[in-house]
Design a protein around this motif. Structure first.
Motif, PDB file in Angstrom:
ATOM      1  N   PHE A   1     -55.575  46.506  -2.358  1.00  0.00           N
ATOM      2  CA  PHE A   1     -56.569  47.735  -2.996  1.00  0.00           C
ATOM      3  C   PHE A   1     -56.123  49.120  -2.494  1.00  0.00           C
ATOM      4  O   PHE A   1     -56.058  49.969  -3.076  1.00  0.00           O
ATOM      5  N   GLU A   2     -55.995  49.233  -1.238  1.00  0.00           N
ATOM      6  CA  GLU A   2     -55.805  50.441  -0.573  1.00  0.00           C
ATOM      7  C   GLU A   2     -54.357  50.786  -0.801  1.00  0.00           C
ATOM      8  O   GLU A   2     -53.864  52.056  -0.897  1.00  0.00           O
ATOM      9  N   LEU A   3     -53.419  49.836  -0.746  1.00  0.00           N
ATOM     10  CA  LEU A   3     -52.161  49.948  -1.095  1.00  0.00           C
ATOM     11  C   LEU A   3     -51.700  50.586  -2.385  1.00  0.00           C
ATOM     12  O   LEU A   3     -51.315  51.858  -2.529  1.00  0.00           O
ATOM     13  N   ARG A   4     -52.593  50.139  -3.528  1.00  0.00           N
ATOM     14  CA  ARG A   4     -52.498  50.795  -4.737  1.00  0.00           C
ATOM     15  C   ARG A   4     -52.828  51.962  -4.976  1.00  0.00           C
ATOM     16  O   ARG A   4     -52.578  52.892  -5.406  1.00  0.00           O
ATOM     17  N   LYS A   5     -54.103  52.471  -4.281  1.00  0.00           N
ATOM     18  CA  LYS A   5     -54.625  53.681  -4.139  1.00  0.00           C
ATOM     19  C   LYS A   5     -53.721  54.671  -3.457  1.00  0.00           C
ATOM     20  O   LYS A   5     -53.363  55.868  -3.955  1.00  0.00           O
ATOM     21  N   ALA A   6     -52.928  54.365  -2.276  1.00  0.00           N
ATOM     22  CA  ALA A   6     -52.014  55.168  -1.702  1.00  0.00           C
ATOM     23  C   ALA A   6     -50.668  55.454  -2.572  1.00  0.00           C
ATOM     24  O   ALA A   6     -50.340  56.719  -2.423  1.00  0.00           O
ATOM     25  N   ILE A   7     -50.462  54.302  -3.042  1.00  0.00           N
ATOM     26  CA  ILE A   7     -49.104  54.677  -4.072  1.00  0.00           C
ATOM     27  C   ILE A   7     -49.523  55.500  -5.211  1.00  0.00           C
ATOM     28  O   ILE A   7     -48.777  56.318  -5.543  1.00  0.00           O
ATOM     29  N   GLY A   8     -50.927  55.322  -5.779  1.00  0.00           N
ATOM     30  CA  GLY A   8     -51.290  56.147  -6.736  1.00  0.00           C
ATOM     31  C   GLY A   8     -51.321  57.596  -6.375  1.00  0.00           C
ATOM     32  O   GLY A   8     -50.920  58.617  -7.046  1.00  0.00           O
ATOM     33  N   GLU A   9     -51.797  58.056  -5.150  1.00  0.00           N
ATOM     34  CA  GLU A   9     -51.612  59.229  -4.381  1.00  0.00           C
ATOM     35  C   GLU A   9     -50.531  59.832  -4.053  1.00  0.00           C
ATOM     36  O   GLU A   9     -50.309  60.836  -3.901  1.00  0.00           O
ATOM     37  N   LYS A  10     -49.427  59.096  -4.297  1.00  0.00           N
ATOM     38  CA  LYS A  10     -48.084  59.194  -3.547  1.00  0.00           C
ATOM     39  C   LYS A  10     -48.353  59.531  -2.071  1.00  0.00           C
ATOM     40  O   LYS A  10     -47.616  60.264  -1.334  1.00  0.00           O
ATOM     41  N   ASN A  11     -49.156  58.944  -1.305  1.00  0.00           N
ATOM     42  CA  ASN A  11     -49.395  59.073  -0.011  1.00  0.00           C
ATOM     43  C   ASN A  11     -48.320  57.860   0.896  1.00  0.00           C
ATOM     44  O   ASN A  11     -48.624  56.834   1.314  1.00  0.00           O
ATOM     45  N   ALA A  12     -47.153  58.233   1.022  1.00  0.00           N
ATOM     46  CA  ALA A  12     -46.221  57.598   1.698  1.00  0.00           C
ATOM     47  C   ALA A  12     -46.536  57.127   3.004  1.00  0.00           C
ATOM     48  O   ALA A  12     -46.381  56.004   3.429  1.00  0.00           O
TER      49      ALA A  12
ATOM     50  N   HIS B   1     -51.670  56.582 -20.392  1.00  0.00           N
ATOM     51  CA  HIS B   1     -50.932  57.759 -20.800  1.00  0.00           C
ATOM     52  C   HIS B   1     -50.865  57.702 -22.435  1.00  0.00           C
ATOM     53  O   HIS B   1     -50.896  58.525 -22.845  1.00  0.00           O
ATOM     54  N   GLY B   2     -51.227  56.562 -22.804  1.00  0.00           N
ATOM     55  CA  GLY B   2     -51.185  56.430 -24.377  1.00  0.00           C
ATOM     56  C   GLY B   2     -52.640  56.884 -24.900  1.00  0.00           C
ATOM     57  O   GLY B   2     -52.682  56.863 -26.094  1.00  0.00           O
ATOM     58  N   LEU B   3     -53.551  56.959 -23.970  1.00  0.00           N
ATOM     59  CA  LEU B   3     -54.841  57.073 -24.614  1.00  0.00           C
ATOM     60  C   LEU B   3     -54.928  58.560 -25.030  1.00  0.00           C
ATOM     61  O   LEU B   3     -54.812  59.521 -24.339  1.00  0.00           O
ATOM     62  N   LYS B   4     -55.745  58.675 -26.170  1.00  0.00           N
ATOM     63  CA  LYS B   4     -56.085  59.929 -26.939  1.00  0.00           C
ATOM     64  C   LYS B   4     -57.410  60.564 -26.086  1.00  0.00           C
ATOM     65  O   LYS B   4     -57.371  61.899 -25.655  1.00  0.00           O
ATOM     66  N   ASP B   5     -58.232  59.866 -25.946  1.00  0.00           N
ATOM     67  CA  ASP B   5     -59.344  60.197 -25.228  1.00  0.00           C
ATOM     68  C   ASP B   5     -59.558  59.743 -23.855  1.00  0.00           C
ATOM     69  O   ASP B   5     -59.554  58.324 -23.459  1.00  0.00           O
ATOM     70  N   LYS B   6     -59.393  60.932 -22.733  1.00  0.00           N
ATOM     71  CA  LYS B   6     -59.058  60.246 -21.364  1.00  0.00           C
ATOM     72  C   LYS B   6     -60.415  60.657 -20.539  1.00  0.00           C
ATOM     73  O   LYS B   6     -60.562  60.915 -19.575  1.00  0.00           O
TER      74      LYS B   6
ATOM     75  N   TYR C   1     -66.117  53.653 -11.217  1.00  0.00           N
ATOM     76  CA  TYR C   1     -65.724  53.943  -9.984  1.00  0.00           C
ATOM     77  C   TYR C   1     -64.434  54.276  -9.850  1.00  0.00           C
ATOM     78  O   TYR C   1     -64.094  55.212  -9.056  1.00  0.00           O
ATOM     79  N   PHE C   2     -63.207  53.698 -10.557  1.00  0.00           N
ATOM     80  CA  PHE C   2     -62.049  53.612 -10.147  1.00  0.00           C
ATOM     81  C   PHE C   2     -61.183  54.428 -10.892  1.00  0.00           C
ATOM     82  O   PHE C   2     -59.968  54.727 -10.981  1.00  0.00           O
ATOM     83  N   VAL C   3     -62.048  55.044 -11.990  1.00  0.00           N
ATOM     84  CA  VAL C   3     -61.191  55.944 -13.101  1.00  0.00           C
ATOM     85  C   VAL C   3     -60.347  57.021 -12.309  1.00  0.00           C
ATOM     86  O   VAL C   3     -59.083  57.513 -12.876  1.00  0.00           O
ATOM     87  N   ASN C   4     -60.772  57.795 -11.414  1.00  0.00           N
ATOM     88  CA  ASN C   4     -60.331  58.780 -10.924  1.00  0.00           C
ATOM     89  C   ASN C   4     -59.042  58.389 -10.192  1.00  0.00           C
ATOM     90  O   ASN C   4     -58.031  59.174 -10.171  1.00  0.00           O
ATOM     91  N   GLU C   5     -58.964  57.153  -9.769  1.00  0.00           N
ATOM     92  CA  GLU C   5     -57.670  56.686  -9.003  1.00  0.00           C
ATOM     93  C   GLU C   5     -56.476  56.774 -10.291  1.00  0.00           C
ATOM     94  O   GLU C   5     -55.415  57.136  -9.840  1.00  0.00           O
ATOM     95  N   TYR C   6     -56.759  56.239 -11.547  1.00  0.00           N
ATOM     96  CA  TYR C   6     -55.836  56.386 -12.704  1.00  0.00           C
ATOM     97  C   TYR C   6     -55.720  57.668 -13.063  1.00  0.00           C
ATOM     98  O   TYR C   6     -54.305  57.994 -13.365  1.00  0.00           O
ATOM     99  N   ILE C   7     -56.564  58.523 -12.895  1.00  0.00           N
ATOM    100  CA  ILE C   7     -56.452  60.034 -13.309  1.00  0.00           C
ATOM    101  C   ILE C   7     -55.135  60.856 -12.395  1.00  0.00           C
ATOM    102  O   ILE C   7     -54.300  61.535 -12.638  1.00  0.00           O
ATOM    103  N   THR C   8     -55.486  60.320 -11.171  1.00  0.00           N
ATOM    104  CA  THR C   8     -54.872  60.812  -9.806  1.00  0.00           C
ATOM    105  C   THR C   8     -53.337  60.320 -10.365  1.00  0.00           C
ATOM    106  O   THR C   8     -52.170  61.104  -9.971  1.00  0.00           O
ATOM    107  N   ALA C   9     -53.239  59.104 -10.234  1.00  0.00           N
ATOM    108  CA  ALA C   9     -52.019  58.536 -10.528  1.00  0.00           C
ATOM    109  C   ALA C   9     -51.085  58.808 -11.647  1.00  0.00           C
ATOM    110  O   ALA C   9     -49.808  58.865 -11.532  1.00  0.00           O
ATOM    111  N   ALA C  10     -51.842  59.119 -12.838  1.00  0.00           N
ATOM    112  CA  ALA C  10     -51.014  59.641 -13.902  1.00  0.00           C
ATOM    113  C   ALA C  10     -50.525  61.009 -13.740  1.00  0.00           C
ATOM    114  O   ALA C  10     -49.590  61.299 -14.215  1.00  0.00           O
ATOM    115  N   ARG C  11     -51.048  61.802 -12.893  1.00  0.00           N
ATOM    116  CA  ARG C  11     -50.605  62.897 -12.543  1.00  0.00           C
ATOM    117  C   ARG C  11     -49.314  62.939 -11.681  1.00  0.00           C
ATOM    118  O   ARG C  11     -48.460  63.695 -11.854  1.00  0.00           O
ATOM    119  N   ASN C  12     -49.288  62.001 -10.905  1.00  0.00           N
ATOM    120  CA  ASN C  12     -48.171  61.637 -10.113  1.00  0.00           C
ATOM    121  C   ASN C  12     -47.084  61.008 -10.524  1.00  0.00           C
ATOM    122  O   ASN C  12     -45.875  61.039 -10.303  1.00  0.00           O
TER     123      ASN C  12
END
Length: 334
Positions: free
Chosen positions: A213-224, A261-266, A280-291
């Motif tokens: 769970f934390e690994l996924r979050k770190a990768i999404g944030e590009k926190n190497a 990325h394919g969603l019209k309504d984000k 609760y986890f939506v912000n993780e996807y928003i952050t990851a999509a930016r990165n």
């Protein structure tokens, strides 16, 4: 779960059926319903003469029918429970004749785990007409955290989304295992407690900082730095952190990110609904999509497919799991 509550309510109110055929991939509810019937239909005094537990590997369908046709002694009903009835799968259709004309003073409970009977055949049709057919379906991974909350709520407990996700990640979709751990926590923690990641770490032994769970979050944030720290922990504890699980979870995450990325309504509500995740986890996807732009996400999904094969020992040339994970992480982050 509503169907289970209704079944239990009917049994409590003595609205009994002559046959309960409990089948399906998820054994948790099959055991719960069967145990409830075993412990509640007859009084303790009645059970000695009128309750019998058989095992599929030790009996034939004819034996089951013979016992079911007996009359109760000094009681309104007798209860016959057949556990591990899936061992009778080759001959289970022979039960159709009895199901069509069951002994009304018998409550016959068939625990048919991990399998289903053919709904087109005579047995299913007879059971639906005269008894109860309950199918216990396996929950999808994204449904289990909500199930945990619903199990805890009536007992006076809450749980944080992260703590629920830690349990799902560590124990998978096995409801019996998860319930066992929840019962341990309920013994230790007072009612009205909100179960936190710290409670999970202290009492179940799942690290709140070093997990997928934390690994996924770190990768999404590009926190190497954080991602490599977790990977190093996995490399030192390979038995508790199998690579095949890590790759599978990351694959699901990036597949969902591709969908994002394919969603019209984000908007958060729309994303949670479309991806079938807790808001609760939506912000993780928003952050990851930016990165990770869509093209990069597609490349990562392809990389994960390749490493999924390697994690299972194909074309890995005996490379240690830790080294494969570091190679994978480098491919994702770069």
């Amino acid at each position: 779960m509503d169907e289970v509550k209704q079944l239990v309510s009917d049994i409590k109110n003595k609205k009994l059926k002559p046959i309960y055929f409990l089948m399906g991939e998820e054994p948790y509810y099959i055991d719960k319903i069967s145990d409830f019937i075993e412990n509640n239909v007859l009084t303790e005094e009645e059970r000695g003469f009128n309750q019998m537990v058989l095992y599929g590997r030790d009996v034939t369908v004819e034996d089951v029918v013979s016992n079911a046709k007996r009359f109760p002694m000094m009681a309104e009903h007798q209860v016959v429970i057949v556990k591990e009835a899936q061992d009778l799968s080759r001959t289970i259709e022979k039960l159709a004749a009895y199901a069509d004309n069951p002994q009304l003073t018998t409550v016959l409970v068939i625990n048919y785990k991990y399998k289903k009977i053919d709904k087109r055949k005579a047995l299913y049709k007879a059971l639906k007409k005269k008894g109860v057919v309950f199918e216990s379906k396996k929950l999808y991974e994204n449904q289990v955290a909500d199930w945990i909350r619903r199990v805890l709520s009536p007992k006076g407990y809450a749980i944080t989304p992260k703590a629920a996700q830690m349990l799902v990640e560590f124990l998978g979709t096995d409801l019996s295992k998860i319930n066992n751990e929840l019962e341990k926590l309920q013994i230790i923690l007072p009612k009205e407690t909100q179960i936190s990641p710290e409670h999970i770490e202290e009492n179940i032994g799942i690290s709140k900082d070093f997990n997928n769970f934390e690994l996924r979050k770190a990768i999404g944030e590009k926190n190497a730095v954080k991602a490599y720290r977790i990977i190093n922990y996995f490399a030192e504890n390979p038995k508790d952190n199998p690579m095949v699980v890590t790759v599978s979870l990351l694959f699901n995450f990036f597949s969902q990110l591709l969908q994002f990325h394919g969603l019209k309504d984000k908007s958060p509500r729309s994303v949670a609904s479309a991806l079938k995740i807790n808001p609760y986890f939506v912000n993780e996807y928003i952050t990851a999509a930016r990165n990770y732009p869509m093209r990069k996400v597609s490349a990562v999904v392809a990389t994960l497919r390749k490493f999924d094969v390697k994690s299972k020992g194909v074309d890995a040339n005996a490379v240690p799991q830790g080294d494969l994970l570091k190679e994978l992480l480098s491919s994702i982050l770069n």
